[in-house]
Design a protein around this motif. Structure first.
Motif, short mmCIF file in Angstrom:
data_model
loop_
_atom_site.label_atom_id
_atom_site.label_comp_id
_atom_site.label_asym_id
_atom_site.label_seq_id
_atom_site.Cartn_x
_atom_site.Cartn_y
_atom_site.Cartn_z
N LYS A 99 0.82 -1.21 0.00
CA LYS A 99 0.00 0.00 0.00
C LYS A 99 0.85 1.27 0.00
N SER A 100 2.17 1.10 -0.03
CA SER A 100 3.09 2.25 -0.11
C SER A 100 3.29 2.63 -1.58
N GLY A 101 3.95 3.74 -1.82
CA GLY A 101 4.19 4.18 -3.19
C GLY A 101 4.93 3.15 -4.02
N GLN A 102 6.04 2.64 -3.50
CA GLN A 102 6.82 1.64 -4.22
C GLN A 102 6.02 0.34 -4.37
N GLY A 103 5.32 -0.04 -3.32
CA GLY A 103 4.52 -1.26 -3.35
C GLY A 103 3.40 -1.20 -4.37
N ARG A 104 2.77 -0.05 -4.52
CA ARG A 104 1.68 0.09 -5.50
C ARG A 104 2.17 -0.17 -6.92
N GLU A 105 3.40 0.22 -7.22
CA GLU A 105 3.97 -0.06 -8.54
C GLU A 105 4.13 -1.56 -8.75
N ILE A 106 4.54 -2.27 -7.72
CA ILE A 106 4.67 -3.72 -7.81
C ILE A 106 3.30 -4.37 -7.96
N VAL A 107 2.31 -3.87 -7.22
CA VAL A 107 0.95 -4.39 -7.33
C VAL A 107 0.44 -4.23 -8.76
N LYS A 108 0.70 -3.10 -9.37
CA LYS A 108 0.26 -2.89 -10.76
C LYS A 108 0.84 -3.96 -11.68
N LYS A 109 2.12 -4.29 -11.49
CA LYS A 109 2.75 -5.31 -12.32
C LYS A 109 2.15 -6.68 -12.06
N ILE A 110 1.92 -7.00 -10.79
CA ILE A 110 1.32 -8.29 -10.43
C ILE A 110 -0.08 -8.41 -11.04
N VAL A 111 -0.86 -7.35 -10.95
CA VAL A 111 -2.22 -7.36 -11.51
C VAL A 111 -2.15 -7.52 -13.02
N GLN A 112 -1.24 -6.81 -13.67
CA GLN A 112 -1.12 -6.92 -15.13
C GLN A 112 -0.77 -8.35 -15.53
N GLU A 113 0.14 -8.99 -14.80
CA GLU A 113 0.48 -10.39 -15.07
C GLU A 113 -0.74 -11.29 -14.87
N GLY A 114 -1.53 -11.01 -13.84
CA GLY A 114 -2.74 -11.79 -13.59
C GLY A 114 -3.77 -11.63 -14.70
N ILE A 115 -3.90 -10.42 -15.21
CA ILE A 115 -4.82 -10.17 -16.34
C ILE A 115 -4.37 -10.96 -17.57
N GLU A 116 -3.07 -10.94 -17.83
CA GLU A 116 -2.54 -11.67 -18.98
C GLU A 116 -2.79 -13.17 -18.85
N LYS A 117 -2.63 -13.71 -17.64
CA LYS A 117 -2.90 -15.13 -17.42
C LYS A 117 -4.37 -15.46 -17.64
N MET A 118 -5.27 -14.52 -17.27
CA MET A 118 -6.70 -14.75 -17.49
C MET A 118 -7.02 -14.73 -18.98
#
Length: 95
Positions: free
Chosen positions: A67-86
């Motif tokens: 939930k921090s600034g740096q962490g939110r950037e990582i979350v965006k990448k994780i979500v994008q990878e999850g979308i691609e897998k779907m």
């Protein structure tokens, strides 16, 4: 055991980070039984990532990082990878 999880709402494009000691119960709450809160507005939610920790404090520390600034950037990448897998699930190998 505690899990930090990342959810994605395909309908809204929103993501959510939380922690729990029962991912099954939390998914039920986020998608069906909860009557208030952020996740109610953006149902349905898809689980795109989990991490397991031995203690509540470790899980809370990781959740706070996401939930921090740096962490939110990582979350965006994780979500994008999850979308691609779907969109492109791995094909089962033929014997």
């Amino acid at each position: 055991m505690f899990q930090v999880y990342i959810l994605y709402s395909p309908g809204s494009g929103k993501s959510y980070v939380g922690y729990t000691n029962s991912i099954e119960r939390r998914m039920e709450e986020h998608n069906f039984t909860s009557r208030k809160g952020f996740t109610l507005r953006y149902r349905p939610w898809v689980l795109v990532h989990t991490e397991t920790f031995n203690s509540r404090s470790e899980a809370m520390t990781r959740e706070n990082f996401y939930k921090s600034g740096q962490g939110r950037e990582i979350v965006k990448k994780i979500v994008q990878e999850g979308i691609e897998k779907m969109r492109h699930p791995p094909k089962a190998e033929m014997d």
